[in-house]
Design a protein around this motif. Structure first.
Motif, PDB file in Angstrom:
ATOM      1  N   GLN A 199      63.639  -9.823  14.813  1.00 50.75           N
ATOM      2  CA  GLN A 199      63.307 -10.612  15.592  1.00 50.75           C
ATOM      3  C   GLN A 199      62.174 -10.840  14.667  1.00 50.75           C
ATOM      4  OE1 GLN A 199      62.028 -10.520  19.334  1.00 50.75           O
ATOM      5  NE2 GLN A 199      60.186 -11.179  19.589  1.00 50.75           N
ATOM      6  N   TRP A 200      60.689 -10.061  13.704  1.00 55.11           N
ATOM      7  CA  TRP A 200      59.823 -10.603  13.055  1.00 55.11           C
ATOM      8  C   TRP A 200      60.260 -11.185  11.683  1.00 55.11           C
ATOM      9  CZ3 TRP A 200      57.238 -11.338  17.180  1.00 55.11           C
ATOM     10  CH2 TRP A 200      56.244 -10.411  18.180  1.00 55.11           C
ATOM     11  N   LEU A 201      61.607 -11.040  11.354  1.00 49.12           N
ATOM     12  CA  LEU A 201      61.732 -11.759  10.565  1.00 49.12           C
ATOM     13  C   LEU A 201      62.215 -13.439  10.135  1.00 49.12           C
ATOM     14  CD1 LEU A 201      64.245  -8.260   9.070  1.00 49.12           C
ATOM     15  CD2 LEU A 201      62.052  -9.095   7.628  1.00 49.12           C
ATOM     16  N   LYS A 202      62.594 -13.422  11.775  1.00 46.71           N
ATOM     17  CA  LYS A 202      62.947 -14.638  11.953  1.00 46.71           C
ATOM     18  C   LYS A 202      61.577 -15.330  12.158  1.00 46.71           C
ATOM     19  CE  LYS A 202      67.486 -14.274  10.958  1.00 46.71           C
ATOM     20  NZ  LYS A 202      67.857 -14.552  10.035  1.00 46.71           N
ATOM     21  N   TYR A 203      60.786 -15.017  13.281  1.00 44.15           N
ATOM     22  CA  TYR A 203      59.509 -15.210  13.327  1.00 44.15           C
ATOM     23  C   TYR A 203      58.446 -14.476  12.799  1.00 44.15           C
ATOM     24  CZ  TYR A 203      62.593 -16.631  17.483  1.00 44.15           C
ATOM     25  OH  TYR A 203      63.588 -17.543  17.501  1.00 44.15           O
ATOM     26  N   SER A 204      57.801 -14.700  11.505  1.00 51.18           N
ATOM     27  CA  SER A 204      57.031 -13.881  10.520  1.00 51.18           C
ATOM     28  C   SER A 204      56.000 -14.488  10.418  1.00 51.18           C
ATOM     29  CB  SER A 204      57.695 -14.346   9.579  1.00 51.18           C
ATOM     30  OG  SER A 204      57.961 -15.067   8.915  1.00 51.18           O
ATOM     31  N   ASP A 205      55.218 -15.212  10.675  1.00 46.81           N
ATOM     32  CA  ASP A 205      53.895 -16.465  10.749  1.00 46.81           C
ATOM     33  C   ASP A 205      53.483 -15.899  12.441  1.00 46.81           C
ATOM     34  OD1 ASP A 205      53.177 -18.866  11.956  1.00 46.81           O
ATOM     35  OD2 ASP A 205      55.336 -19.146  11.549  1.00 46.81           O
ATOM     36  N   ASN A 206      51.856 -15.794  12.001  1.00 46.98           N
ATOM     37  CA  ASN A 206      50.890 -16.084  13.417  1.00 46.98           C
ATOM     38  C   ASN A 206      50.026 -17.322  14.481  1.00 46.98           C
ATOM     39  OD1 ASN A 206      51.872 -12.931  14.179  1.00 46.98           O
ATOM     40  ND2 ASN A 206      50.881 -13.017  11.705  1.00 46.98           N
ATOM     41  N   GLU A 207      50.628 -18.224  13.458  1.00 48.90           N
ATOM     42  CA  GLU A 207      50.208 -19.555  13.295  1.00 48.90           C
ATOM     43  C   GLU A 207      49.238 -19.831  14.635  1.00 48.90           C
ATOM     44  OE1 GLU A 207      51.268 -22.939  15.005  1.00 48.90           O
ATOM     45  OE2 GLU A 207      53.080 -21.577  15.196  1.00 48.90           O
ATOM     46  N   GLY A 208      48.581 -21.301  15.281  1.00 48.36           N
ATOM     47  CA  GLY A 208      47.905 -21.448  15.939  1.00 48.36           C
ATOM     48  C   GLY A 208      47.705 -20.460  17.261  1.00 48.36           C
ATOM     49  N   TYR A 209      47.109 -20.860  18.125  1.00 49.55           N
ATOM     50  CA  TYR A 209      46.946 -20.059  19.572  1.00 49.55           C
ATOM     51  C   TYR A 209      46.882 -18.707  19.307  1.00 49.55           C
ATOM     52  CZ  TYR A 209      45.205 -19.473  23.871  1.00 49.55           C
ATOM     53  OH  TYR A 209      43.987 -18.097  24.607  1.00 49.55           O
ATOM     54  N   LYS A 225      49.114 -23.336  25.948  1.00 51.10           N
ATOM     55  CA  LYS A 225      48.058 -23.213  24.294  1.00 51.10           C
ATOM     56  C   LYS A 225      49.031 -22.968  23.701  1.00 51.10           C
ATOM     57  CE  LYS A 225      44.612 -22.118  27.319  1.00 51.10           C
ATOM     58  NZ  LYS A 225      43.140 -21.545  27.561  1.00 51.10           N
ATOM     59  N   MET A 226      50.419 -22.200  23.890  1.00 52.58           N
ATOM     60  CA  MET A 226      51.312 -21.611  22.111  1.00 52.58           C
ATOM     61  C   MET A 226      51.767 -22.855  21.672  1.00 52.58           C
ATOM     62  SD  MET A 226      50.984 -18.791  21.867  1.00 52.58           S
ATOM     63  CE  MET A 226      49.789 -17.609  23.160  1.00 52.58           C
ATOM     64  N   SER A 227      52.141 -23.014  20.248  1.00 52.34           N
ATOM     65  CA  SER A 227      52.806 -23.675  19.455  1.00 52.34           C
ATOM     66  C   SER A 227      54.243 -24.144  19.986  1.00 52.34           C
ATOM     67  CB  SER A 227      52.545 -23.966  18.057  1.00 52.34           C
ATOM     68  OG  SER A 227      53.251 -22.648  17.725  1.00 52.34           O
ATOM     69  N   PRO A 228      55.271 -25.308  19.981  1.00 53.75           N
ATOM     70  CA  PRO A 228      56.392 -24.681  20.098  1.00 53.75           C
ATOM     71  C   PRO A 228      56.841 -24.203  19.375  1.00 53.75           C
ATOM     72  CG  PRO A 228      56.146 -27.006  20.205  1.00 53.75           C
ATOM     73  CD  PRO A 228      54.455 -26.844  19.307  1.00 53.75           C
ATOM     74  N   GLU A 229      56.916 -23.563  18.710  1.00 53.34           N
ATOM     75  CA  GLU A 229      57.236 -22.979  18.087  1.00 53.34           C
ATOM     76  C   GLU A 229      57.275 -21.509  18.405  1.00 53.34           C
ATOM     77  OE1 GLU A 229      59.699 -22.120  15.643  1.00 53.34           O
ATOM     78  OE2 GLU A 229      58.757 -20.493  14.454  1.00 53.34           O
ATOM     79  N   LYS A 230      56.159 -21.250  18.585  1.00 52.39           N
ATOM     80  CA  LYS A 230      56.238 -20.067  19.409  1.00 52.39           C
ATOM     81  C   LYS A 230      56.406 -19.432  20.727  1.00 52.39           C
ATOM     82  CE  LYS A 230      54.290 -18.111  15.612  1.00 52.39           C
ATOM     83  NZ  LYS A 230      55.148 -17.484  15.166  1.00 52.39           N
TER      84      LYS A 230
END
Ligand SMILES: C[S@@+](CC[C@H](N)C(=O)[O-])C[C@H]1O[C@@H](n2cnc3c(N)ncnc32)[C@H](O)[C@@H]1O
Length: 267
Positions: free
Chosen positions: A17-27, A211-216
């Protein structure tokens, strides 16, 4: 045996999971969100100058939030393949010790002020050894802060998700990501309806997910469907988890009507 199989598979699932969703942007990775998670037990300036640890750091969003609060040092632990992502994402590496270990292997430092396990213990079938390790790593008067999925407030959601998870936790990434895309659009409408109607999980939809971005938002759906093991705690189970580990002054908060924040103190 069942426990070891679930532990290893859950760790493998999160690595993927974290190798595909690796950043912590936004809220999702913000101090504002951290403040919301800590409320009503802790304030973000309370950890300033403290020595803290996080169990199950994933991509390091909580570690970076802790650094922004002004902590002196963070012990960040992550057992999965996401360990590389965690090390890469950390804002001030000189203030962080990263350990590729499971929660029960946290060294018995005995001098930590706070330990955090946010969204982690509900993915561990036998969390007692992890609570025990946290107890040993704190100094007397130190605090263990835990955030768990709640049973209360999630009845309808669990009726839908539990049968679905039997299948989804076995899906390869690209199939699961496609399913997430299919779920994403009706979810957006549901959030909009929640603005006007008192629908189930309204608090969570409006105070967290919106409050989250679409990606999150996509990551959050994925995170619900992906891990091999996930338990939804009742209030009494959540309280017992820390009480059985020897913690005192155990306090609970039903956060946004769908989850439990629990804090206990080492006597
Ligand atoms: C939902 S994520 C939470 C990550 C991070 N705390 C956050 O809030 O962003 C759960 C994390 O717990 C880790 N984990 C799973 N089993 C674990 C175990 N037995 N000991 C420690 N961490 C574990 C996973 O690898 C994953 O990164």
């Amino acid at each position: 045996m069942n426990f070891i199989r679930h532990r290893d598979q859950t760790i493998k699932d999160f690595g993927k999971q974290w190798l595909k969703y690796s950043d912590n942007e936004g809220y999702y990775g913000s101090l504002e969100f951290f403040s919301d998670i800590l409320t009503p037990f802790l304030k973000i300036d309370e950890m300033k100058g403290c020595k803290v640890a996080e169990i199950g750091s994933g991509t390091g969003r909580i570690v970076n939030m802790l650094l922004q609060t002004g902590v002196k040092h963070v012990i960040a632990t992550e057992p999965s393949d996401a360990f590389e992502v965690l090390c890469h994402n950390i804002l001030s590496p000189e203030k962080v010790t990263c350990l590729k270990i499971t929660g029960d292997q946290l060294p018995p430092y005995g001098d930590l002020d706070y330990i955090f396990a946010i969204g982690v213990l509900h993915h561990i079938m036998d969390p007692a050894p992890v609570v025990e390790a946290a107890f040993k790593a704190l100094h007397s008067g130190g605090h263990f802060f835990v955030w768990l999925y709640g049973k209360e407030g999630n009845g309808l959601y669990l009726a839908l998700i539990a049968p679905l998870r039997v299948l989804t936790k076995r899906l390869p990434h690209y199939v699961l990501a496609t399913l997430v895309e299919i779920i994403y659009w009706p979810l957006l409408f549901y959030i909009k309806f929640c603005r006007r109607l008192p629908l189930p999980l309204r608090g969570y939809m409006l105070l967290v997910l919106e409050k989250m971005s679409p990606e999150k938002r996509r990551l959050i759906i994925y995170d619900q469907l992906n891990p091999s093991y996930a338990k939804y705690y009742s209030r009494s189970e959540a309280e017992k988890l820390l009480m059985d580990g020897g913690f005192i002054d155990v306090r609970l908060h039903h956060r946004h009507g769908y989850s439990w924040t629990v804090i206990g103190t080492k006597p």
